[in-house]
Write a protein that holds these residues in place. Structure first.
Motif, short mmCIF file in Angstrom:
data_model
loop_
_atom_site.label_atom_id
_atom_site.label_comp_id
_atom_site.label_asym_id
_atom_site.label_seq_id
_atom_site.Cartn_x
_atom_site.Cartn_y
_atom_site.Cartn_z
N PRO A 168 10.85 20.88 4.46
CA PRO A 168 10.71 19.47 4.10
C PRO A 168 9.43 18.86 4.69
CG PRO A 168 12.93 19.93 4.87
CD PRO A 168 12.11 21.15 5.17
N LEU A 169 8.82 17.97 3.92
CA LEU A 169 7.55 17.37 4.32
C LEU A 169 7.56 15.86 4.08
CD1 LEU A 169 5.28 19.98 2.48
CD2 LEU A 169 5.56 19.81 4.96
N ALA A 187 7.49 13.78 0.87
CA ALA A 187 6.55 14.47 -0.01
C ALA A 187 7.28 15.27 -1.07
CB ALA A 187 5.64 15.38 0.81
N ASP A 188 6.67 15.36 -2.26
CA ASP A 188 7.25 16.12 -3.37
C ASP A 188 6.17 16.97 -4.02
OD1 ASP A 188 8.90 17.10 -5.38
OD2 ASP A 188 8.67 15.31 -6.64
N THR A 232 -1.08 13.31 -2.09
CA THR A 232 -0.82 13.47 -0.65
C THR A 232 0.31 14.47 -0.41
OG1 THR A 232 -1.51 11.17 -0.37
CG2 THR A 232 -0.46 12.21 1.51
N SER A 233 1.23 14.60 -1.34
CA SER A 233 2.29 15.60 -1.19
C SER A 233 1.71 17.00 -1.10
CB SER A 233 3.26 15.52 -2.38
OG SER A 233 4.06 14.36 -2.33
N LEU A 238 -0.37 21.75 2.24
CA LEU A 238 -1.46 22.62 2.68
C LEU A 238 -1.73 22.46 4.17
CD1 LEU A 238 -3.90 22.23 -0.35
CD2 LEU A 238 -2.56 24.27 0.27
N GLN A 239 -1.67 21.23 4.67
CA GLN A 239 -1.86 21.02 6.11
C GLN A 239 -0.83 21.80 6.91
OE1 GLN A 239 -1.52 16.81 5.98
NE2 GLN A 239 -3.69 16.47 5.49
N THR A 240 0.41 21.79 6.45
CA THR A 240 1.47 22.50 7.16
C THR A 240 1.26 24.01 7.10
OG1 THR A 240 3.04 20.71 6.68
CG2 THR A 240 3.97 22.86 7.27
#
Length: 292
Positions: A168-169, A187-188, A232-233, A238-240
């Motif tokens: 989950p984000l 995020a989705d 932004t999702s 990608l950041q994660t």
């Protein structure tokens, strides 16, 4: 506590217009209010569209607006190795694949599926059809053969696998002041399907380049237009996956044109240079975009 870092990141494929002015001025105003740093990044990774004359015009417009930013500016075209390293990391996780379908082949595959199922093909938040899963299921040998024969390809993220790995984000969305805890947005990224991460002429597509650049420049606060809200999702995903920090976000209102749509270079939105030539002042521009 670290110093807040803001950035304005235009693409040098045309002149700045009032929509760009709003974003640049908001970033500069918020950086001043927060006692932070202000950066400018030239997003010229798409070499087929970037032009040096547009970059010169952009920097001239920013200077005219009175925006103080740190030099030198970062140019994406100077940092292909940073994006390659990120792609290598995702490849090691088994999360990317080569996609070979042309636009014509994509349209044909979607039309065939719609005719068979009787249902409309899913589209991403920008209204574009999601990429079919044909290439995702190709064998490695078949993909190698296509590439060896010169078939053009892009590199895409296997969204299903990526989401499973990341879990989950969410992100923190702030108002105009960036004070307080902000609002938690779930995020989705699945809504986008298998997004492009690199292309034939680009070492990194927008989604990949922006998260790598923001991390390498220590950007803490991303202030950009509402048209990038849903993207932004993908960026949080990608950041994660890449182990990168998550900035705070503020997606500001858009400046709309006479047709009710957002201003666009491709639609010939009047540039700041033309407004300057017609006698407009910086105060006029701030008034036009609704800033004090």
């Amino acid at each position: 506590m670290s110093v807040p870092v803001f950035r304005f990141a235009p693409s040098p494929n045309g002149p700045l217009h009032l929509g760009h002015a709003l974003s640049a001025l908001l970033n500069a105003d918020m950086a001043t209010e927060a006692g932070g740093r202000m950066l400018v990044r030239i997003e010229d990774v798409d070499v087929t569209r970037a032009r040096p004359e547009h970059e010169r015009a952009i920097l001239s417009d920013l200077d005219w607006l009175g925006i103080a930013y740190e030099r030198p500016v970062r140019r994406q075209s100077d940092h292909a190795e940073d994006y390659a390293a990120a792609l290598d990391h995702l490849a090691a996780l088994g999360l990317i694949y080569r996609s070979f379908l042309s636009r014509t082949e994509i349209a044909a595959a979607i039309a065939a599926e719609e005719a068979q199922s009787g249902r409309a093909w899913p589209r991403d938040p920008d209204g574009a059809p999601r990429y079919p899963d044909i290439d995702r299921h190709r064998s490695a040998e078949e993909a190698e053969a296509l590439a060896a024969n010169g078939k053009p390809f892009a590199v895409r993220l296997d969204m299903t696998k990526a989401i499973h790995l990341a879990g989950p984000l969410s992100w923190q969305e702030f108002g105009d002041s960036l004070h307080g805890p902000g609002e938690t947005i779930i995020a989705d990224p699945a809504a986008w399907g298998d997004v492009v991460l690199a292309g034939k002429f680009t070492p990194a597509a927008y989604h990949l380049a922006v998260v790598v650049d923001d991390a390498l420049q220590d950007v803490t606060d991303v202030v950009r237009g509402r048209d990038l809200y849903f993207a932004t999702s993908v960026h949080r995903l990608l950041q994660t996956l890449l182990g990168l920090p998550a900035p705070r976000y503020h997606h500001h209102r858009l400046i709309l044109g006479p047709d009710g749509g957002k201003l666009s270079k491709s639609k010939g939105a009047e540039g700041l240079a033309a407004l300057r030539a017609a006698g407009s002042t910086v105060a006029d521009v701030r008034r036009m975009v609704g800033l004090p």
